[in-house]
Design a protein around this motif. Structure first.
Motif, PDB file in Angstrom:
ATOM      1  N   LYS A  92      54.848  36.849  47.707  1.00 28.35           N
ATOM      2  CA  LYS A  92      54.915  37.894  48.728  1.00 28.35           C
ATOM      3  C   LYS A  92      56.047  37.651  49.703  1.00 28.35           C
ATOM      4  O   LYS A  92      56.704  38.575  50.167  1.00 28.35           O
ATOM      5  CB  LYS A  92      53.592  37.962  49.495  1.00 28.35           C
ATOM      6  CG  LYS A  92      52.477  38.552  48.681  1.00 28.35           C
ATOM      7  CD  LYS A  92      51.275  38.836  49.527  1.00 28.35           C
ATOM      8  CE  LYS A  92      50.754  37.572  50.138  1.00 28.35           C
ATOM      9  NZ  LYS A  92      49.533  37.773  50.906  1.00 28.35           N
TER      10      LYS A  92
ATOM     11  N   VAL B   9      57.093  50.466  46.259  1.00 29.28           N
ATOM     12  CA  VAL B   9      57.285  49.019  46.404  1.00 29.28           C
ATOM     13  C   VAL B   9      55.970  48.352  46.784  1.00 29.28           C
ATOM     14  O   VAL B   9      55.590  47.314  46.232  1.00 29.28           O
ATOM     15  CB  VAL B   9      58.379  48.744  47.452  1.00 29.28           C
ATOM     16  CG1 VAL B   9      58.351  47.312  47.881  1.00 29.28           C
ATOM     17  CG2 VAL B   9      59.725  49.101  46.901  1.00 29.28           C
ATOM     18  N   CYS B  10      55.235  48.988  47.725  1.00 28.33           N
ATOM     19  CA  CYS B  10      53.906  48.470  48.102  1.00 28.33           C
ATOM     20  C   CYS B  10      53.029  48.346  46.875  1.00 28.33           C
ATOM     21  O   CYS B  10      52.342  47.344  46.677  1.00 28.33           O
ATOM     22  CB  CYS B  10      53.212  49.446  49.063  1.00 28.33           C
ATOM     23  SG  CYS B  10      53.563  49.176  50.767  1.00 28.33           S
TER      24      CYS B  10
ATOM     25  N   TYR C 225      54.028  45.407  44.520  1.00 30.76           N
ATOM     26  CA  TYR C 225      53.606  44.121  45.068  1.00 30.76           C
ATOM     27  C   TYR C 225      52.103  43.966  44.959  1.00 30.76           C
ATOM     28  O   TYR C 225      51.594  42.898  44.603  1.00 30.76           O
ATOM     29  CB  TYR C 225      54.009  44.014  46.542  1.00 30.76           C
ATOM     30  CG  TYR C 225      55.394  43.456  46.750  1.00 30.76           C
ATOM     31  CD1 TYR C 225      56.401  44.225  47.317  1.00 30.76           C
ATOM     32  CD2 TYR C 225      55.690  42.154  46.402  1.00 30.76           C
ATOM     33  CE1 TYR C 225      57.648  43.714  47.516  1.00 30.76           C
ATOM     34  CE2 TYR C 225      56.944  41.643  46.595  1.00 30.76           C
ATOM     35  CZ  TYR C 225      57.919  42.426  47.149  1.00 30.76           C
ATOM     36  OH  TYR C 225      59.163  41.925  47.356  1.00 30.76           O
ATOM     37  N   TRP C 226      51.373  45.032  45.290  1.00 30.54           N
ATOM     38  CA  TRP C 226      49.922  44.928  45.301  1.00 30.54           C
ATOM     39  C   TRP C 226      49.397  44.619  43.911  1.00 30.54           C
ATOM     40  O   TRP C 226      48.511  43.777  43.741  1.00 30.54           O
ATOM     41  CB  TRP C 226      49.308  46.227  45.817  1.00 30.54           C
ATOM     42  CG  TRP C 226      47.835  46.126  45.912  1.00 30.54           C
ATOM     43  CD1 TRP C 226      47.119  45.571  46.914  1.00 30.54           C
ATOM     44  CD2 TRP C 226      46.891  46.549  44.934  1.00 30.54           C
ATOM     45  NE1 TRP C 226      45.787  45.626  46.630  1.00 30.54           N
ATOM     46  CE2 TRP C 226      45.621  46.235  45.424  1.00 30.54           C
ATOM     47  CE3 TRP C 226      46.998  47.178  43.700  1.00 30.54           C
ATOM     48  CZ2 TRP C 226      44.461  46.508  44.716  1.00 30.54           C
ATOM     49  CZ3 TRP C 226      45.849  47.460  43.005  1.00 30.54           C
ATOM     50  CH2 TRP C 226      44.590  47.123  43.521  1.00 30.54           C
TER      51      TRP C 226
ATOM     52  N   ALA D  13      50.154  40.900  43.071  1.00 31.81           N
ATOM     53  CA  ALA D  13      49.431  39.930  43.890  1.00 31.81           C
ATOM     54  C   ALA D  13      47.932  40.009  43.610  1.00 31.81           C
ATOM     55  O   ALA D  13      47.247  38.984  43.554  1.00 31.81           O
ATOM     56  CB  ALA D  13      49.719  40.186  45.364  1.00 31.81           C
ATOM     57  N   TYR D  14      47.414  41.212  43.422  1.00 34.51           N
ATOM     58  CA  TYR D  14      45.986  41.337  43.191  1.00 34.51           C
ATOM     59  C   TYR D  14      45.601  40.730  41.841  1.00 34.51           C
ATOM     60  O   TYR D  14      44.587  40.040  41.734  1.00 34.51           O
ATOM     61  CB  TYR D  14      45.576  42.810  43.253  1.00 34.51           C
ATOM     62  CG  TYR D  14      44.098  43.027  43.153  1.00 34.51           C
ATOM     63  CD1 TYR D  14      43.540  43.714  42.085  1.00 34.51           C
ATOM     64  CD2 TYR D  14      43.252  42.531  44.127  1.00 34.51           C
ATOM     65  CE1 TYR D  14      42.196  43.906  41.999  1.00 34.51           C
ATOM     66  CE2 TYR D  14      41.889  42.721  44.041  1.00 34.51           C
ATOM     67  CZ  TYR D  14      41.365  43.415  42.975  1.00 34.51           C
ATOM     68  OH  TYR D  14      40.018  43.592  42.882  1.00 34.51           O
TER      69      TYR D  14
END
Lengths: 534, 627
Positions: free
Chosen positions: B563, B601-602, B605-606, B609-610
């Protein structure tokens, strides 16, 4: 044969450790054979010598590497005609921070101070807001209600997994496109404005009588603490519900109102502080340097004394190994370095203490001059003049778009972590505690307040302190939204003056002191809360 | 345990023993009453939170489907977001790398037997819930509740609306059908392989059947054809899905022939070394000068490898005693002297030519290996392993270094050749890889008995943990070139990597220190009684146990590193966030379009990462560590 050759390059001797401590294992092996008893191994196989030799060699390598890099840097800076000193602090700022206590700073030093205040403001507000939100979400995550549980779960899982910078920039993009309203149409309830410039709210500020009121409140607080002790003693003696909290609350309100009315009696402190300021300003510099050196030496002596006391056994002083000697010598060396620092390296520190001390007391003296009817607080509504919302220093309080975006991004991100910490803390309290509380007859909310949450607090405190450190450091991301915190101001300063190294030093000093302060406060609370065992 | 049904019969699988406890099944109405409406405050909470969630969903939908949001800015710029400057003609290399990574991931899953399996009932419930969610979205965009803040959201394209409705209906029908018409669904466990088949098949069908349209830049204009799927990515994705399914089965099949220990070690070594090959040899495409390679590089590698291996084999003989240390010290002195006098030109060392950089590095490595030889002394088999390890190390590292030193054939607009999402993943990977040994060293130093090491590492760790990452990145990206002697420069990405590694190493050290403190004193005493040296004890006894305990924290650290690579956007690297935030809104066609790109983009990443945090939780339960 080979097994008997003790290999001496023990770079990273791990200790035979008990949890939380470093054991001291004696190094000198005793031989049980008669013809080798008392023989010491040759020096190139002697553990003690090799241990210290290795450490000193590595220390020399590290110091040598740093010295080499510093030499190169100095040479390169001279080649580029840059002046690696702190003179730029007194120089002109040449730019204006977007918001803060002073949007027109005279010197670069003042601009940096404005940035620091912005960072502190953000960090303080962020810590408070994220704790409140995080605790609420954490409690919701533990609720029996399925919707509340899942809603909190989605909140946590979504916000934890998106980087904080992305969240901040997203908030900035959303907010800066939201308030396309004119100042007129953005009016909420007559005193709140929500526009492209930011959010404007009425401002409550400290007026003339504040310091007098505050001093009087300090006096009253001492009285209130005394009353509290008396009430608790009465409760212990007589039992029953003495309603201590209600009584203290009422007394505090009464004290505040009374202090508001009678605060001018404190104005005698004004001339007192002026006198102190004069006396302080007359202290000779050598006296201050001596005082500081004495403080450093006294600190080292106290440390050594306490250390030796801790090594005392009923049979006298225990044998000191080289680790203990190292600590004492280290303390002494630090004290001597401090003395050299105060006398030789930075004598200006003492002058600065004298001058700014005198300034401080002078300013304090001025604050105590409020006459009759001096009020502690005053309020001002935001005003609109010529289609323009005026900024913080003038009227009302405006959170600019950058501030709001950074604030929202940071608070939501940190709150999701705090929620997980709170949830873990409450789950860590053994189930028997809530069962016992129910058996004794406490209601659910009483059990939470009196039994579960105090114990959960103990578990929650260290990681919570860590999150506070994180939010403080994450305020440096303000540079992405153009908010003038210390990193953004520093960058503007070194872009204009090319003083990169000095600005880095200031950043490092500022953030390190802030982090160390927060860690210190959290550790103190931790120690007070620790379970006292036999 | 008798009624266990396996939906897809697998040949070499052990029978699935169903040892899970039976979860009682509650009828829907009773469940609603207990969980949502049990008391007055509960009911109020239900309504409050439901209203809150619905209004948040509505707000997000209004952001997504607003008039001002132009989503073609994202669809047209997909290649930019994921590869930035990488030349479009050479994109086959990126697909090749992706394919290799998918194959390696599936082999790894096969090696570690990490297959979850899914309960049919839970899957049916999730399917129904997903369908319900889509139906709610459709409802919100078509009809709405009529009152603010839950009114209708305008702007959803009609094709998308129809598609959402159909998909929602399909999912709900599927879920409810399974729940009502399959006998005892809670006792049926679906194998991972079935889900894999279904997933791959669904994705391929989706790509080939749904009309996405083709979005591209051509001469500065946006091409926006509807009808066919984006022809440039349909075929590669199909290959990727085939690889996904095929590699898993090949990996499982290979497990029959290769012993498990070696298989796992090969996979670990691959993950440490392989990505560097992918980046520096495949993506960068160095132009090898074969003549020079055969004249100089290969003989040097052979000399160092075989000669060094023979030396190590000889020195590790148990009867040699301290000879290895003496030889090692001599070599170290020789290598250090060579290094320090490198800048003084040729002829300095007894009239010899100054050595190639590669030779200097190899001499240094050889001296370290020789110093460590007594640690690995023992029977011939152990010594042979040590020598082979050295030869393998030389082969891989020389190949890599030769590739890095050779100029690239890529034709890029501006260096570096890494950008976008590839840069994010590459930096996260390298930082994690490099900060791991640094963190171990610092943690061992911090818990060491020797006071100077303790002080030095404590100062380092507390110093780094006190300052924010952005100041460290600024410092290194601006100042590192200033600190290096004349003639040595480091690229900006390299400086960022160094700074980030130092930062991450301090946090890693704290995590590992927690693991080190969990080891009981008896372990040290037992290893002492066996006669292990300190290095052997650390490598064989202490570190394996400490690292095993720390695994949840390490995975959390990896997710955090991934992140925080987004901060490169501020210091000037062109990673995913910078492209979404600055590059796309700066294109003349999409002037000022920030929100769609940022939302995308959010989302990216989500997703990553999730998935990582879910995998970490499964890993924790499997290894039985963590809480």
């Amino acid at each position: 044969m080979c097994a008997s050759w003790v290999i001496a390059l023990r770079f990273f001797d791990s200790p035979t450790s008990k949890p939380g401590g470093i054991d001291r294992v004696t190094d000198t092996a005793q031989s049980s054979l008669a013809h080798t008893a008392g023989h010491k191994p040759p020096i190139w196989r002697n553990i003690t010598f090799l241990k210290w030799a290795v450490q000193i060699v590595v220390l020399a390598l590290v110091v040598g590497a740093f010295w080499f890099l510093a030499k190169e840097a100095r040479q390169n800076l001279i080649d580029k005609n840059l002046d690696p000193s702190f003179n730029f602090i007194e120089g002109p700022a040449n730019f204006q921070p977007g918001e803060g206590i002073d949007t027109q700073p005279d010197t670069a030093g003042r601009a940096l101070w404005v940035g620091m205040v912005n960072t502190l403001r953000l960090a303080g507000l962020g810590i408070v807001a994220s704790t409140i939100l995080g605790v609420m979400v954490g409690l919701a995550r533990l609720s029996n209600n399925w919707v509340a549980n899942k809603a909190a779960g989605i909140f946590i899982e979504t916000l934890r997994n998106i980087p904080v910078l992305v969240q901040i920039i997203l908030w900035f993009a959303i907010i800066s496109q939201l308030g396309k309203l004119t100042p007129e149409s953005g009016k909420l309830g007559g005193s709140f404005f929500f526009t492209k410039k930011g959010i404007s709210v009425p401002r409550i500020f400290l007026a003339d009588g504040f310091y007098q009121w505050a001093t009087l409140m300090l006096v009253f607080t001492a009285g209130l603490l005394f009353t509290r002790r008396k009430l608790h003693a009465k409760q212990d003696r007589e039992g029953g519900n003495q309603r201590i909290a209600t009584k203290l609350f009422v007394l505090t309100i009464v004290a505040a109102v009374v202090a508001t009315i009678i605060n001018p009696i404190m104005s005698f402190l004004g001339p007192v502080f002026d006198e102190i300021s004069d006396i302080w300003g007359d202290i000779p510099r050598g006296l201050m340097q001596t005082a500081l050196s004495l403080i450093a030496i006294a600190g080292a002596v106290e440390f050594i004394r306490r250390f030796l006391n801790s090594r005392r056994t009923p049979a006298g002083l225990a044998k000191l190994d080289d680790d203990d000697w190292f600590r004492m010598i280290f303390a002494g060396v630090m004290a001597m370095l401090a003395v050299a620092f105060f006398w030789k390296a930075w004598p200006g520190l003492s002058s600065w203490i004298i001058h700014s001390g005198s300034d401080f007391f002078g300013v304090a003296g001025d604050k105590f001059g409020g006459g009759r009817g001096a009020r502690p607080f005053d309020a001002m509504l935001p005003s609109v003049t010529d289609n323009n919302i005026t900024n913080y220093a003038k009227t009302g309080l405006t959170m600019t778009v950058g501030f709001t975006a950074l604030f929202m991004g940071l608070v939501f991100y940190t709150a999701s972590f705090i929620a997980e910490i709170v949830r873990g803390g409450i789950l860590a309290v053994p189930k028997g505690q809530s069962e016992a509380a129910a058996a004794v007859g406490l209601s659910r909310s009483q059990a939470l307040r009196k039994v579960i949450l105090p114990q959960a607090f103990r578990v929650v405190m260290p990681p919570l302190g860590n999150q506070y450190l994180n939010i403080t450091k994450n305020t440096s991301l303000a540079i992405a939204v153009g908010l003038s915190d210390v990193v953004q101001v520093g960058q503007s300063v070194y872009n204009k003056n090319n003083q990169t190294l000095a600005v880095f030093a200031i950043w490092i000093a500022f953030f390190l002191s802030l982090s160390l302060t927060i860690s210190f406060v959290v550790n103190t609370i931790n120690r007070k809360l620790a379970i006292v065992e036999r | 345990m008798s009624d266990t049904q396996i939906l897809v019969a697998d040949d070499s699988e052990e029978p699935l023993t169903n040892t899970r406890p039976e979860i009682p099944i509650v009828a829907p109405r009773r469940w609603l009453k207990e969980n949502l409406f049990s008391s007055k405050s509960n009911t109020i909470q239900t309504f409050l939170f439901t209203g809150l969630m619905l209004s948040i969903v509505r707000w997000l939908l209004s952001l997504i489907f607003a008039e001002a949001s132009d989503w073609t800015s994202v669809t047209t710029n997909m290649r930019l977001l994921f590869g930035y400057n990488y030349p479009a003609e050479q994109f086959i290399r990126v697909w090749f790398c992706l394919g290799v990574i998918i194959v390696a991931a599936m082999f790894t899953m096969g090696a570690w037997n990490a297959k979850p399996d899914f309960s049919l009932r839970k899957m049916a419930i999730s399917t129904t819930a997903g369908g319900g969610f889509l139906a709610m979205i459709w409802f919100m965009c078509t009809v709405g509740f009529g009152f603010a803040p839950l009114q209708k959201v305008d702007g959803m394209p009609s094709g998308l609306r129809l598609g959402t409705f159909l998909l929602a209906a399909l999912l709900i029908a599927l879920g409810l059908g399974v729940l009502n018409f399959v006998h005892e669904p809670h006792k049926i466990w679906i194998k991972f392989t079935t889900v894999l088949y279904a997933f791959a098949g669904a994705v391929v069908a989706f790509l080939w059947l749904v009309p996405f349209g083709r979005y591209e830049f051509a001469d500065g204009e946006v091409i926006n054809e509807s009808g066919t799927v984006a022809t440039s990515t349909k075929v590669p994705w199909t290959y990727m899905m085939l690889l996904l399914v095929g590699a898993y089965f090949v990996g499982r099949w290979l497990r029959q022939f290769i012993p498990e220990g070696s298989y796992r070690m090969v996979m670990v070594i691959w993950w440490i070394v392989g990505p560097s090959f992918l980046i520096f040899h495949v993506l960068r495409d160095p132009a090898f000068d074969m003549g020079y390679v055969f004249r100089v590089d290969i003989p040097m590698a052979l000399a160092f490898g075989l000669g060094g291996g023979a030396l190590l084999y000889a020195l590790a003989k148990p009867g040699r005693g301290e000879l290895a240390r003496v030889v090692g010290a001599v070599l170290l002195f020789f290598a250090a002297y060579n290094w320090l006098t490198a800048g003084l030109g040729s002829g300095h060392l007894f009239g010899w030519e100054s050595m190639l950089q590669k030779a200097r590095i190899t001499f240094l490595m050889l001296s370290f290996a020789v110093l460590m030889a007594p640690t690995f002394s023992g029977e011939p088999a152990a010594r042979r392993r040590f020598a082979y390890g050295w030869i393998g190390f030389i082969a891989i590292s020389h190949w890599l270094i030769t590739g890095v030193n050779t100029p690239s054939t890529l034709d890029i607009a501006a260096p570096p050749f890494l950008g976008g999402f590839v840069l994010t993943v590459a930096i996260a990977y390298y930082v994690f890889l490099a900060s791991f040994p640094l963190g171990i060293l610092m943690a061992l130093a911090r818990t060491s008995k020797l006071p100077l090491f303790r002080v030095m590492s404590t100062v380092y760790i507390e110093f780094i943990r006190g300052i924010p990452l952005i100041t460290v990145l600024f410092f290194f990206s601006i100042m590192l070139n200033l600190f290096l002697p004349n003639g040595m420069t480091i690229s900006e990405l390299g400086a960022i990597f160094v700074g980030y590694t130092l930062f991450s190493g301090a946090y890693m050290a704290e995590n590992i220190r927690g693991g080190l403190q969990a080891i009981r004193k008896g372990q040290y005493e037992a290893s002492d009684s066996l006669g292990l040296t300190t290095v052997q004890r650390t490598l064989l006894i202490v570190l394996p146990q400490a690292l095993r305990v720390t695994i949840p924290n390490l995975v959390g650290q990896a997710i955090g590193t991934f992140k925080e690579t987004s901060l490169i956007a501020i210091v000037g690297g062109f990673d995913l966030l910078r492209i979404g935030n600055s590059t796309i809104p700066a294109q003349s066609v999409f002037q000022g379009q920030k929100r769609p790109a940022l939302l995308f983009v959010c989302f990216v990443y989500w997703v990553f990462a999730y998935s990582m945090s879910r995998a970490s939780r499964r890993l924790e339960t499997k290894l039985d560590v963590g809480d």
